[in-house]
Scaffold this motif. Sequence first.
Motif, short mmCIF file in Angstrom:
data_model
loop_
_atom_site.label_atom_id
_atom_site.label_comp_id
_atom_site.label_asym_id
_atom_site.label_seq_id
_atom_site.Cartn_x
_atom_site.Cartn_y
_atom_site.Cartn_z
N PRO A 163 71.48 39.60 43.28
CA PRO A 163 71.02 38.22 43.08
C PRO A 163 72.14 37.19 42.99
O PRO A 163 71.86 35.99 43.03
CB PRO A 163 70.25 38.30 41.75
CG PRO A 163 70.78 39.49 41.06
CD PRO A 163 71.29 40.43 42.09
N ILE A 165 74.74 37.01 40.46
CA ILE A 165 74.92 36.58 39.07
C ILE A 165 76.17 37.24 38.52
O ILE A 165 76.30 38.47 38.55
CB ILE A 165 73.68 36.97 38.22
CG1 ILE A 165 72.48 36.15 38.70
CG2 ILE A 165 73.94 36.74 36.74
CD1 ILE A 165 71.17 36.56 38.08
N LEU A 186 71.22 38.10 48.23
CA LEU A 186 70.32 36.98 48.50
C LEU A 186 71.05 35.89 49.28
O LEU A 186 70.56 35.38 50.29
CB LEU A 186 69.86 36.34 47.17
CG LEU A 186 68.72 36.99 46.42
CD1 LEU A 186 68.44 36.23 45.13
CD2 LEU A 186 67.49 36.99 47.30
N GLU A 187 72.24 35.55 48.77
CA GLU A 187 72.96 34.39 49.29
C GLU A 187 73.28 34.49 50.78
O GLU A 187 73.22 33.51 51.50
CB GLU A 187 74.26 34.23 48.49
CG GLU A 187 75.04 32.98 48.83
CD GLU A 187 76.38 32.95 48.10
OE1 GLU A 187 76.39 33.04 46.86
OE2 GLU A 187 77.41 32.85 48.79
N CYS A 211 67.02 44.98 41.02
CA CYS A 211 68.38 44.46 40.87
C CYS A 211 68.97 45.03 39.59
O CYS A 211 68.24 45.42 38.67
CB CYS A 211 68.39 42.93 40.84
SG CYS A 211 67.74 42.21 39.34
N ARG A 225 68.03 34.77 34.16
CA ARG A 225 68.40 34.27 35.51
C ARG A 225 68.07 35.30 36.57
O ARG A 225 67.63 34.97 37.68
CB ARG A 225 69.89 33.90 35.54
CG ARG A 225 70.12 32.53 34.89
CD ARG A 225 71.59 32.26 34.65
NE ARG A 225 72.41 32.43 35.83
CZ ARG A 225 73.68 32.83 35.78
NH1 ARG A 225 74.27 33.08 34.64
NH2 ARG A 225 74.37 32.95 36.89
N ALA A 226 68.29 36.58 36.25
CA ALA A 226 67.99 37.64 37.23
C ALA A 226 66.48 37.64 37.51
O ALA A 226 66.06 37.70 38.68
CB ALA A 226 68.44 39.00 36.70
N ASP A 228 64.40 35.21 37.17
CA ASP A 228 64.09 33.97 37.90
C ASP A 228 64.42 34.12 39.40
O ASP A 228 63.57 33.88 40.26
CB ASP A 228 64.91 32.83 37.26
CG ASP A 228 64.60 31.49 37.87
OD1 ASP A 228 63.83 30.74 37.24
OD2 ASP A 228 65.10 31.19 38.97
N CYS A 229 65.65 34.55 39.70
CA CYS A 229 66.06 34.72 41.11
C CYS A 229 65.13 35.68 41.83
O CYS A 229 64.70 35.43 42.96
CB CYS A 229 67.42 35.40 41.19
SG CYS A 229 68.79 34.36 40.89
N MET A 230 64.82 36.80 41.18
CA MET A 230 64.05 37.84 41.85
C MET A 230 62.61 37.40 42.09
O MET A 230 62.03 37.66 43.15
CB MET A 230 64.10 39.14 41.04
CG MET A 230 65.47 39.77 40.96
SD MET A 230 66.17 40.24 42.56
CE MET A 230 65.16 41.64 42.98
N ARG A 232 61.53 34.30 42.38
CA ARG A 232 61.52 33.27 43.44
C ARG A 232 61.68 33.93 44.82
O ARG A 232 61.07 33.51 45.80
CB ARG A 232 62.61 32.23 43.20
CG ARG A 232 62.26 31.33 42.03
CD ARG A 232 63.23 30.20 41.79
NE ARG A 232 62.98 29.63 40.48
CZ ARG A 232 61.96 28.84 40.15
NH1 ARG A 232 61.10 28.46 41.07
NH2 ARG A 232 61.79 28.41 38.92
N PHE A 233 62.51 34.95 44.86
CA PHE A 233 62.68 35.69 46.12
C PHE A 233 61.35 36.35 46.53
O PHE A 233 60.93 36.27 47.70
CB PHE A 233 63.79 36.74 45.95
CG PHE A 233 63.96 37.66 47.12
CD1 PHE A 233 64.45 37.19 48.33
CD2 PHE A 233 63.62 39.01 47.03
CE1 PHE A 233 64.60 38.04 49.43
CE2 PHE A 233 63.77 39.87 48.10
CZ PHE A 233 64.26 39.38 49.30
#
Length: 437
Positions: A163, A165, A186-187, A211, A225-226, A228-230, A232-233
């Motif tokens: 992710p 982070i 992701l990036e 992750c 945050r992890a 959240d990122c996951m 949204r992905f």
Amino acid sequence: MKNYEMICDNLQVTKDGILCFAGQRTDILAKQYGTPLYLMDEDRIRRCCRIYSTAMKQTFGDKGRTLYASKAACFKRMYSIMQEEDIFIDVVSCGEIHTAVRAGYKMQNAYFHSNNKTDDDIRFALQNKVGHFVVDNEEELTAIDRIAKEVSAKPKILLRITPGIDTHTYEAIATGQVDSKFGSALETGQAEHITALALSLSHISLCGFHCHIGSQLFDSNVFFRAADCMLRFIADIRDRYGYVAEQLDLGGGYGVRYTNEDPAIDLADNIRQVGQVIHRLTKELSLPMPMILLEPGRSLVADAGLTLYTVGTVKRIPGYKNYVSVDGGMTDNPRFALYRAVHTFVAANRMNEECNMTADVVGRCCESGDILGQKVSLPETVCRGDLIAGLTTGAYTYSMASNYNRIPRPAVVMLSGGQTYVAVRRESLDDLIRLDE
Ligand code: LLP
């Protein structure tokens, strides 16, 4: 209050200054089983398992699951304890799979990680009916699809996503940043690409995403945050491909107390907080709640472990430093040598004496880096025959032990309800040459 009392409540001291672990005198255990010796408090392991499973159930109902990252401490008895506690497992090699199979573990509850599964690993995992593969990269994904076709299987998989982070843990155990050797980032768009590829293959069944951002983490924000990122992905993938993930595995990583400077984490509370983030986001993104998995290693077993050593040489170099050499070392605990990781060491038979000397506690390998702890406070009376205990050694010690200098690995003795039993016997000298032709 003394250091050892603050680290974990399974440590006590008798009136005559002997350290007790899980209610048992360490001097008696040392006599009975010899040193160096790994002790594991089985009741503590079970308590930790229940903290996780209760919190996961309270937070996610039937959609919460705990996996034990068995690399932390891997031997047959651990897998049977996990099975009895209804904890799923993360395995990373054929060796761990074989150990779990031989322990009678239900392999449909196993998740097979690793960043480089060979064709033989994949075949072995399929033969042993491992429940899920956690796929690191595209080459691995196509290899699993190809081999699954050959053997007419259709394994369930999760894709390991990086992710992006940065977790501020030891560099060697950080895994969430974009340039990590693990996962698809992701990036860079590789995460989306591997997902599209997985959806196009017909011999695997994509179940969701994974992750793992790092280990020995204390900042709960990184888990938020992890998540959240996951999520949204996951929503993004749903919007683009119409695929809705059924599982989200957020990895392991919660830190433990190696010294009294390390904060104590309230695991149940942290899980609840991560749960709030997940509940809020799934609503906001109109996602059905996926099955949420956490895969702790260290926080299930670290403070259930203690290593006992006998002191040999005590060397004082006037004007410089003192060395207390013990009968183990980097071979049974390479964590200081590898990461400069700090454990607490105490003189287990002199617990009521003042610690008025500092010394490096070192092992007996022919290597200056064979250090267990630097600037350890100990009583200056410490001498040959005394006992030193390394605390919080239940994770990543036995599992990372080596036979460097042909030193046999210690036994693992389990303590439970006032009883003891050997879970792994001490290696003999003959064990050391059993593979030599
Ligand atoms: N999941 C994955 C994919 C992992 O790679 C790990 C740990 C875990 C879960 C469990 O993480 P934990 O809850 O234990 O932090 N040898 C090092 C630790 C290496 C961690 C490797 N991966 C040490 O002694 O600190």
